[in-house]
Design a protein around this motif. Structure first.
Motif, short mmCIF file in Angstrom:
data_model
loop_
_atom_site.label_atom_id
_atom_site.label_comp_id
_atom_site.label_asym_id
_atom_site.label_seq_id
_atom_site.Cartn_x
_atom_site.Cartn_y
_atom_site.Cartn_z
N LEU A 118 0.86 -1.19 0.00
CA LEU A 118 0.00 0.00 0.00
C LEU A 118 0.89 1.23 0.00
O LEU A 118 1.72 1.40 0.89
N THR A 119 0.71 2.08 -1.02
CA THR A 119 1.53 3.30 -1.13
C THR A 119 0.63 4.49 -1.47
O THR A 119 -0.45 4.34 -2.03
N ALA A 120 1.12 5.67 -1.15
CA ALA A 120 0.46 6.92 -1.49
C ALA A 120 1.50 7.89 -2.01
O ALA A 120 2.66 7.87 -1.57
N GLY A 121 1.12 8.73 -2.97
CA GLY A 121 2.09 9.66 -3.54
C GLY A 121 1.43 10.60 -4.52
O GLY A 121 0.28 11.03 -4.33
N ALA A 122 2.15 10.91 -5.59
CA ALA A 122 1.67 11.87 -6.58
C ALA A 122 2.08 11.40 -7.97
O ALA A 122 2.98 10.58 -8.13
N GLY A 123 1.41 11.93 -8.97
CA GLY A 123 1.72 11.60 -10.35
C GLY A 123 1.43 12.77 -11.26
O GLY A 123 0.78 13.75 -10.86
N ALA A 140 5.34 6.34 -1.51
CA ALA A 140 5.96 5.54 -0.47
C ALA A 140 4.88 4.89 0.37
O ALA A 140 3.74 5.36 0.41
N GLY A 141 5.24 3.79 1.04
CA GLY A 141 4.26 3.10 1.87
C GLY A 141 4.87 1.90 2.55
O GLY A 141 6.05 1.89 2.90
N ARG A 142 4.05 0.86 2.72
CA ARG A 142 4.48 -0.34 3.42
C ARG A 142 4.12 -1.57 2.59
O ARG A 142 3.14 -1.58 1.84
N THR A 143 4.92 -2.60 2.74
CA THR A 143 4.65 -3.88 2.09
C THR A 143 4.76 -4.99 3.12
O THR A 143 5.58 -4.93 4.04
N VAL A 144 3.90 -6.00 2.96
CA VAL A 144 3.91 -7.17 3.84
C VAL A 144 4.04 -8.41 2.98
O VAL A 144 3.24 -8.61 2.06
N GLU A 145 5.05 -9.22 3.24
CA GLU A 145 5.26 -10.49 2.55
C GLU A 145 5.00 -11.64 3.51
O GLU A 145 5.36 -11.56 4.69
N ARG A 146 4.38 -12.69 2.98
CA ARG A 146 4.22 -13.92 3.77
C ARG A 146 4.88 -15.06 3.03
O ARG A 146 4.46 -15.42 1.92
#
Length: 236
Positions: A118-123, A140-146
Protein backbone atom coordinates in the motif's frame (compact mmCIF):
# COMPACT_ATOMS: atom_id res chain seq x y z
CA UNK A 1 7.97 -35.51 -32.23
CA UNK A 2 6.63 -32.69 -30.16
CA UNK A 3 3.79 -30.76 -31.70
CA UNK A 4 2.00 -27.69 -30.41
CA UNK A 5 -1.06 -25.67 -31.19
CA UNK A 6 -2.26 -22.26 -30.01
CA UNK A 7 -5.90 -21.83 -29.07
CA UNK A 8 -7.08 -18.31 -28.36
CA UNK A 9 -10.34 -17.73 -26.57
CA UNK A 10 -12.34 -14.80 -25.25
CA UNK A 11 -13.95 -14.47 -21.86
CA UNK A 12 -16.58 -12.16 -20.34
CA UNK A 13 -16.15 -9.98 -17.26
CA UNK A 14 -18.00 -11.02 -14.13
CA UNK A 15 -21.69 -10.46 -14.78
CA UNK A 16 -22.48 -8.93 -11.42
CA UNK A 17 -19.66 -6.40 -11.71
CA UNK A 18 -20.76 -5.25 -15.18
CA UNK A 19 -24.43 -5.24 -14.29
CA UNK A 20 -24.04 -2.96 -11.28
CA UNK A 21 -21.62 -0.53 -12.96
CA UNK A 22 -22.54 -0.92 -16.64
CA UNK A 23 -22.66 2.81 -17.27
CA UNK A 24 -19.73 3.77 -15.04
CA UNK A 25 -16.97 1.27 -15.76
CA UNK A 26 -15.06 0.26 -18.89
CA UNK A 27 -13.47 -3.21 -18.89
CA UNK A 28 -11.10 -5.18 -21.13
CA UNK A 29 -10.59 -8.94 -20.82
CA UNK A 30 -7.71 -10.68 -22.66
CA UNK A 31 -7.21 -14.45 -22.66
CA UNK A 32 -4.46 -16.56 -24.21
CA UNK A 33 -4.11 -20.35 -24.03
CA UNK A 34 -1.33 -22.55 -25.40
CA UNK A 35 -1.18 -26.37 -25.37
CA UNK A 36 1.71 -28.68 -26.36
CA UNK A 37 1.61 -32.46 -26.70
CA UNK A 38 4.24 -35.08 -27.49
CA UNK A 39 7.23 -36.02 -25.33
CA UNK A 40 6.08 -33.40 -22.83
CA UNK A 41 2.51 -32.24 -22.33
CA UNK A 42 2.26 -28.61 -21.26
CA UNK A 43 -0.46 -26.00 -20.96
CA UNK A 44 -0.27 -22.28 -20.31
CA UNK A 45 -3.16 -19.95 -19.48
CA UNK A 46 -2.84 -16.17 -19.31
CA UNK A 47 -5.81 -14.01 -18.27
CA UNK A 48 -5.81 -10.23 -17.94
CA UNK A 49 -8.82 -8.28 -16.65
CA UNK A 50 -8.58 -4.48 -16.59
CA UNK A 51 -11.32 -2.06 -15.57
CA UNK A 52 -11.30 1.73 -15.30
CA UNK A 53 -13.74 4.38 -14.12
CA UNK A 54 -13.37 8.13 -14.55
CA UNK A 55 -15.74 10.45 -12.73
CA UNK A 56 -14.88 14.09 -12.17
CA UNK A 57 -11.62 14.27 -10.20
CA UNK A 58 -11.51 10.55 -9.36
CA UNK A 59 -10.02 7.88 -11.61
CA UNK A 60 -10.20 4.24 -10.48
CA UNK A 61 -8.18 1.48 -12.14
CA UNK A 62 -8.27 -2.25 -11.36
CA UNK A 63 -6.01 -4.82 -13.05
CA UNK A 64 -5.89 -8.55 -12.38
CA UNK A 65 -3.28 -10.62 -14.26
CA UNK A 66 -3.11 -14.38 -13.77
CA UNK A 67 -0.79 -16.94 -15.36
CA UNK A 68 -0.69 -20.69 -14.81
CA UNK A 69 1.78 -23.06 -16.45
CA UNK A 70 1.61 -26.83 -15.94
CA UNK A 71 3.54 -29.78 -17.35
CA UNK A 72 2.66 -33.49 -17.27
CA UNK A 73 5.67 -35.80 -16.91
CA UNK A 74 5.16 -39.56 -16.55
CA UNK A 75 1.51 -39.02 -15.72
CA UNK A 76 2.34 -36.55 -12.94
CA UNK A 77 1.13 -32.96 -13.29
CA UNK A 78 3.63 -30.32 -12.16
CA UNK A 79 2.76 -26.67 -11.65
CA UNK A 80 5.76 -24.75 -12.96
CA UNK A 81 4.28 -21.26 -12.61
CA UNK A 82 1.21 -19.97 -10.78
CA UNK A 83 0.97 -16.18 -10.63
CA UNK A 84 -1.82 -13.88 -9.46
CA UNK A 85 -1.02 -10.16 -9.72
CA UNK A 86 -3.79 -7.72 -8.72
CA UNK A 87 -3.49 -3.94 -8.62
CA UNK A 88 -5.82 -1.10 -7.64
CA UNK A 89 -4.98 2.55 -8.28
CA UNK A 90 -6.90 5.66 -7.27
CA UNK A 91 -6.00 8.99 -8.86
CA UNK A 92 -7.36 12.25 -7.44
CA UNK A 93 -6.88 15.03 -9.98
CA UNK A 94 -5.42 18.20 -8.50
CA UNK A 95 -4.61 20.23 -11.61
CA UNK A 96 -4.69 19.59 -15.34
CA UNK A 97 -1.45 17.61 -15.05
CA UNK A 98 -0.90 16.63 -11.42
CA UNK A 99 -2.81 14.14 -9.30
CA UNK A 100 -2.59 12.36 -5.96
CA UNK A 101 -2.36 8.59 -6.16
CA UNK A 102 -3.05 5.64 -3.86
CA UNK A 103 -1.93 2.17 -4.98
CA UNK A 104 -2.80 -1.22 -3.51
CA UNK A 105 -0.84 -4.10 -5.08
CA UNK A 106 -1.11 -7.82 -4.34
CA UNK A 107 1.21 -10.47 -5.78
CA UNK A 108 1.36 -14.24 -5.30
CA UNK A 109 3.65 -16.83 -6.91
CA UNK A 110 5.08 -20.25 -6.15
CA UNK A 111 7.25 -19.95 -3.04
CA UNK A 112 5.53 -16.71 -2.00
CA UNK A 113 2.27 -17.00 -0.07
CA UNK A 114 1.55 -13.36 -0.85
CA UNK A 115 2.81 -9.79 -0.97
CA UNK A 116 0.54 -6.80 -0.33
CA UNK A 117 1.81 -3.24 -0.85
CA UNK A 118 0.00 0.00 0.00
CA UNK A 119 1.53 3.30 -1.13
CA UNK A 120 0.46 6.92 -1.49
CA UNK A 121 2.09 9.66 -3.54
CA UNK A 122 1.67 11.87 -6.58
CA UNK A 123 1.72 11.60 -10.35
CA UNK A 124 1.69 13.74 -13.46
CA UNK A 125 0.55 13.46 -17.05
CA UNK A 126 3.63 14.18 -19.15
CA UNK A 127 1.63 13.81 -22.36
CA UNK A 128 -2.13 13.67 -22.85
CA UNK A 129 -3.45 13.90 -26.38
CA UNK A 130 -5.87 12.07 -28.63
CA UNK A 131 -2.95 10.07 -30.09
CA UNK A 132 -0.65 9.40 -27.12
CA UNK A 133 -0.59 9.46 -23.33
CA UNK A 134 2.35 9.19 -20.92
CA UNK A 135 2.07 9.43 -17.13
CA UNK A 136 4.44 8.84 -14.21
CA UNK A 137 3.83 8.46 -10.48
CA UNK A 138 5.88 7.99 -7.33
CA UNK A 139 5.09 7.31 -3.70
CA UNK A 140 5.96 5.54 -0.47
CA UNK A 141 4.26 3.10 1.87
CA UNK A 142 4.48 -0.34 3.42
CA UNK A 143 4.65 -3.88 2.09
CA UNK A 144 3.91 -7.17 3.84
CA UNK A 145 5.26 -10.49 2.55
CA UNK A 146 4.22 -13.92 3.77
CA UNK A 147 6.67 -16.72 3.03
CA UNK A 148 6.17 -20.18 4.55
CA UNK A 149 3.68 -18.73 7.02
CA UNK A 150 6.05 -16.02 8.32
CA UNK A 151 5.30 -12.29 7.79
CA UNK A 152 7.89 -9.67 6.84
CA UNK A 153 6.86 -6.00 6.84
CA UNK A 154 9.02 -3.26 5.30
CA UNK A 155 8.87 0.38 4.18
CA UNK A 156 8.82 0.70 0.41
CA UNK A 157 9.33 3.38 -2.25
CA UNK A 158 7.30 2.96 -5.44
CA UNK A 159 7.51 4.44 -8.93
CA UNK A 160 5.50 3.77 -12.08
CA UNK A 161 5.14 4.85 -15.70
CA UNK A 162 2.42 4.07 -18.26
CA UNK A 163 2.18 4.96 -21.94
CA UNK A 164 -0.12 4.39 -24.89
CA UNK A 165 0.15 5.40 -28.54
CA UNK A 166 -2.47 5.00 -31.25
CA UNK A 167 -0.78 4.05 -34.53
CA UNK A 168 -4.13 4.12 -36.32
CA UNK A 169 -7.82 3.88 -35.51
CA UNK A 170 -7.46 0.11 -35.00
CA UNK A 171 -3.86 -0.39 -33.87
CA UNK A 172 -2.54 0.68 -30.45
CA UNK A 173 0.82 0.30 -28.72
CA UNK A 174 0.84 0.18 -24.92
CA UNK A 175 3.35 -0.33 -22.14
CA UNK A 176 4.19 0.31 -18.54
CA UNK A 177 6.68 -0.36 -15.75
CA UNK A 178 6.60 -0.29 -11.97
CA UNK A 179 9.32 -0.58 -9.37
CA UNK A 180 9.44 -1.17 -5.61
CA UNK A 181 12.51 -0.51 -3.49
CA UNK A 182 12.29 -2.11 -0.04
CA UNK A 183 14.21 -0.64 2.87
CA UNK A 184 15.78 -4.07 3.38
CA UNK A 185 17.64 -3.59 0.08
CA UNK A 186 15.48 -5.67 -2.28
CA UNK A 187 14.16 -4.33 -5.60
CA UNK A 188 11.08 -5.61 -7.44
CA UNK A 189 10.22 -4.65 -11.01
CA UNK A 190 7.18 -5.33 -13.21
CA UNK A 191 6.72 -4.28 -16.81
CA UNK A 192 4.64 -4.98 -19.87
CA UNK A 193 4.59 -3.94 -23.51
CA UNK A 194 2.28 -4.94 -26.30
CA UNK A 195 0.16 -4.13 -29.29
CA UNK A 196 -3.62 -4.42 -29.68
CA UNK A 197 -5.58 -4.67 -32.93
CA UNK A 198 -9.28 -3.82 -32.85
CA UNK A 199 -11.18 -6.39 -34.93
CA UNK A 200 -14.66 -5.05 -34.18
CA UNK A 201 -16.10 -2.46 -31.81
CA UNK A 202 -15.69 -4.87 -28.87
CA UNK A 203 -13.38 -7.65 -30.10
CA UNK A 204 -9.58 -7.32 -30.34
CA UNK A 205 -6.43 -9.39 -30.80
CA UNK A 206 -3.08 -8.64 -29.26
CA UNK A 207 0.47 -9.61 -28.38
CA UNK A 208 1.91 -8.82 -24.95
CA UNK A 209 5.24 -9.29 -23.17
CA UNK A 210 5.30 -9.27 -19.35
CA UNK A 211 8.46 -9.13 -17.21
CA UNK A 212 8.75 -9.67 -13.45
CA UNK A 213 12.13 -9.32 -11.73
CA UNK A 214 13.20 -9.58 -8.09
CA UNK A 215 16.69 -8.67 -6.81
CA UNK A 216 17.75 -10.67 -4.90
CA UNK A 217 15.47 -13.53 -5.99
CA UNK A 218 13.67 -15.75 -3.50
CA UNK A 219 15.44 -18.96 -2.54
CA UNK A 220 15.34 -21.51 -5.35
CA UNK A 221 13.88 -19.07 -7.87
CA UNK A 222 15.34 -17.31 -10.92
CA UNK A 223 15.47 -13.50 -10.69
CA UNK A 224 13.51 -12.85 -13.91
CA UNK A 225 10.23 -14.21 -15.27
CA UNK A 226 9.39 -13.46 -18.91
CA UNK A 227 5.99 -14.18 -20.43
CA UNK A 228 4.91 -13.68 -24.04
CA UNK A 229 1.23 -14.13 -24.91
CA UNK A 230 -0.99 -13.96 -27.98
CA UNK A 231 -4.46 -13.00 -26.83
CA UNK A 232 -7.99 -12.39 -27.95
CA UNK A 233 -9.91 -9.78 -26.01
CA UNK A 234 -13.36 -8.35 -25.47
CA UNK A 235 -14.22 -4.91 -24.11
CA UNK A 236 -17.32 -3.71 -22.27
Amino acid sequence: MRSSCLNILACAAPAAFVATQACAWEAQVDLGISVAQGNTETSDTDLLVAATHEGGRLHHSITVNTHRSTATLGGTELTTQDVVDADYALQIQRTGRWYTTVNLDSYRDIGLDGRITLTAGAGTNLLDSAVATVSVDFGAGRTVERISGADLEETVVRWGVTAEHALSERLTLFGGARGLHLNGGADIYDGEAGIRLSLTERLSAGFRVDVHQEKPPRSGREPTDLLMALTIGVSF
